[in-house]
Design a protein around this motif. Structure first.
Motif, PDB file in Angstrom:
ATOM      1  N   THR A  75      30.300 -28.262 -40.565  1.00  0.00           N
ATOM      2  CA  THR A  75      31.610 -28.752 -41.005  1.00  0.00           C
ATOM      3  C   THR A  75      31.363 -29.939 -41.937  1.00  0.00           C
ATOM      4  N   LEU A 131      44.335 -24.873 -32.938  1.00  0.00           N
ATOM      5  CA  LEU A 131      43.152 -24.530 -32.158  1.00  0.00           C
ATOM      6  C   LEU A 131      42.020 -25.399 -32.703  1.00  0.00           C
ATOM      7  N   SER A 185      37.132 -23.764 -28.876  1.00  0.00           N
ATOM      8  CA  SER A 185      36.498 -23.310 -30.125  1.00  0.00           C
ATOM      9  C   SER A 185      37.159 -22.050 -30.663  1.00  0.00           C
TER      10      SER A 185
HETATM   11  N1  APR Z   1      36.208 -24.426 -33.284  1.00  0.00           N
HETATM   12  C1  APR Z   1      37.348 -25.038 -33.681  1.00  0.00           C
HETATM   13  N2  APR Z   1      37.376 -26.229 -34.333  1.00  0.00           N
HETATM   14  C2  APR Z   1      36.192 -26.810 -34.573  1.00  0.00           C
HETATM   15  C3  APR Z   1      34.957 -26.243 -34.191  1.00  0.00           C
HETATM   16  C4  APR Z   1      35.002 -24.996 -33.519  1.00  0.00           C
HETATM   17  N3  APR Z   1      33.875 -24.383 -33.108  1.00  0.00           N
HETATM   18  N4  APR Z   1      33.956 -27.079 -34.587  1.00  0.00           N
HETATM   19  C5  APR Z   1      34.544 -28.119 -35.213  1.00  0.00           C
HETATM   20  N5  APR Z   1      35.880 -27.969 -35.202  1.00  0.00           N
HETATM   21  C6  APR Z   1      36.901 -28.817 -35.824  1.00  0.00           C
HETATM   22  C7  APR Z   1      36.610 -30.296 -35.836  1.00  0.00           C
HETATM   23  O1  APR Z   1      37.091 -30.909 -34.644  1.00  0.00           O
HETATM   24  C8  APR Z   1      37.420 -30.740 -37.062  1.00  0.00           C
HETATM   25  O2  APR Z   1      38.757 -31.033 -36.693  1.00  0.00           O
HETATM   26  O3  APR Z   1      36.947 -28.433 -37.180  1.00  0.00           O
HETATM   27  C9  APR Z   1      37.415 -29.517 -37.967  1.00  0.00           C
HETATM   28  C10 APR Z   1      36.520 -29.663 -39.177  1.00  0.00           C
HETATM   29  O4  APR Z   1      37.066 -30.684 -39.975  1.00  0.00           O
HETATM   30  P1  APR Z   1      36.410 -30.977 -41.416  1.00  0.00           P
HETATM   31  O5  APR Z   1      34.939 -31.044 -41.256  1.00  0.00           O
HETATM   32  O6  APR Z   1      37.151 -32.144 -41.981  1.00  0.00           O
HETATM   33  O7  APR Z   1      36.721 -29.669 -42.257  1.00  0.00           O
HETATM   34  P2  APR Z   1      38.065 -29.286 -42.979  1.00  0.00           P
HETATM   35  O8  APR Z   1      39.258 -29.730 -42.193  1.00  0.00           O
HETATM   36  O9  APR Z   1      37.988 -27.848 -43.315  1.00  0.00           O
HETATM   37  O10 APR Z   1      37.984 -30.132 -44.346  1.00  0.00           O
HETATM   38  C11 APR Z   1      38.962 -29.872 -45.328  1.00  0.00           C
HETATM   39  O11 APR Z   1      37.684 -31.218 -46.884  1.00  0.00           O
HETATM   40  O12 APR Z   1      35.640 -31.849 -47.769  1.00  0.00           O
HETATM   41  C12 APR Z   1      36.774 -31.061 -47.980  1.00  0.00           C
HETATM   42  O13 APR Z   1      36.846 -29.147 -49.305  1.00  0.00           O
HETATM   43  C13 APR Z   1      36.422 -29.612 -48.065  1.00  0.00           C
HETATM   44  O14 APR Z   1      37.745 -27.712 -47.389  1.00  0.00           O
HETATM   45  C14 APR Z   1      37.224 -28.960 -46.955  1.00  0.00           C
HETATM   46  C15 APR Z   1      38.318 -29.971 -46.687  1.00  0.00           C
END
Ligand code: APR
Length: 262
Positions: A39, A232, A250
């Motif tokens: 992530t 979720l 997850s």
């Molecule tokens: N299942 C569900 N949620 C999960 C899991 C899992 N197995 N593992 C991690 N998470 C959650 C974390 O708790 C967090 O809230 O996924 C989320 C990931 O957050 P970010 O890393 O910020 O990713 P995202 O929200 O997609 O970021 C948005 O930011 O950097 C830019 O372009 C990039 O598209 C991305 C955007």
């Protein structure tokens, strides 16, 4: 605020998903985490815990050091190609195949895991890749031939290998076909996403921190339009207050419990 009337969340949510005529999924990097793709903001493991997003996910960063950015994306592309859709991707794809036209997936992810699961399950879902695709390239600058009606624009597939590849005719550099910080989403994708969010009966918000707009605003848009919003996530997110219910867990665990075999 969240609606706490749920004594049996899965039973009630499954009933809503069974009755829904339109369902939206807003997915983020957490959707791909169990496929082995890091992530961005998870502590220690998130990409932005180890790399500077402005250096690696911005046009200025690319222009400052094209080879560093190009090679970083090549490394991430290799990771995406080695990854496989998990049970959560498969559950969404099978639900969509059983109910053609019902599911729209609005993904912030630039991998192709939703697309691969859909292809394996027999299509059925509309997938909007809000932030583009890490597996595609496009020219960094406008091709000088775009202005010349007598000549076809340069073809990215003919770029000469390099870090990054360059056009043999005009020297233009290739860049990853993703939306970088400071760049706008494709207005057609955003319009389609806003329309889907405004029209759905249920929105599942899966694995996103809710920190990056305009994608993060789609949950509020769905709620204000009357959708039942379910988050979720393994942790709290910045948009939890837009949810009627938050399921902590997850994606690979929760989605099959919610969707199979509706
Ligand atoms: N299942 C569900 N949620 C999960 C899991 C899992 N197995 N593992 C991690 N998470 C959650 C974390 O708790 C967090 O809230 O996924 C989320 C990931 O957050 P970010 O890393 O910020 O990713 P995202 O929200 O997609 O970021 C948005 O930011 O950097 C830019 O372009 C990039 O598209 C991305 C955007």
């Amino acid at each position: 605020m969240r609606d706490r009337r749920y004594a049996h969340p899965f039973r009630d949510l499954r009933a809503k998903l069974r009755e829904a005529s339109s369902v939206c999924v807003l997915s983020g990097a957490g959707m791909s985490a169990e496929s082995g793709i890091p992530t961005f903001r998870d502590a220690q493991t998130g990409l932005w815990a180890n790399f500077d997003p402005m250096q690696l996910a911005s046009e200025a960063g690319f222009r400052a050091d094209p080879q560093r950015v190009w090679d970083w994306y090549q490394m991430r592309r290799d990771g995406v190609r080695q990854a496989a859709p998990h049970a959560g991707h498969v559950a969404l794809a099978r639900y969509a195949a059983r109910h053609p036209g019902r599911l729209t997936i609005l993904t912030q992810n630039v991998d192709d895991l939703h697309q691969r699961a859909a292809a394996q399950a027999g299509e059925g879902a509309r997938i909007v890749a809000l932030h583009g695709s890490i597996l595609s390239d496009r020219w960094l600058d406008a091709c000088p031939r775009d202005e010349d009606l007598m000549r076809r624009p340069c073809d990215p597939s003919r770029a000469e290998p390099g870090h990054p590849p360059r056009c043999p005719d005009c020297g233009n550099r290739l860049r990853p076909g993703v939306v970088w910080f400071g760049e706008s989403l494709d207005y057609r994708d955003l319009t389609a996403a806003e329309e889907a969010a405004s029209a759905c009966d249920v929105m599942l918000v899966v694995g996103t921190s809710g920190t990056v707009w305009p994608a993060a605003g789609l949950a509020a848009r769905a709620r204000h339009a009357g959708a039942h919003v379910v988050i979720l996530n393994t942790q709290a997110s910045e948009i939890d207050d837009e949810a009627h219910i938050v399921l902590t867990g997850s994606a690979a665990t929760l989605l099959p419990r919610l969707l199979d075999p509706l």
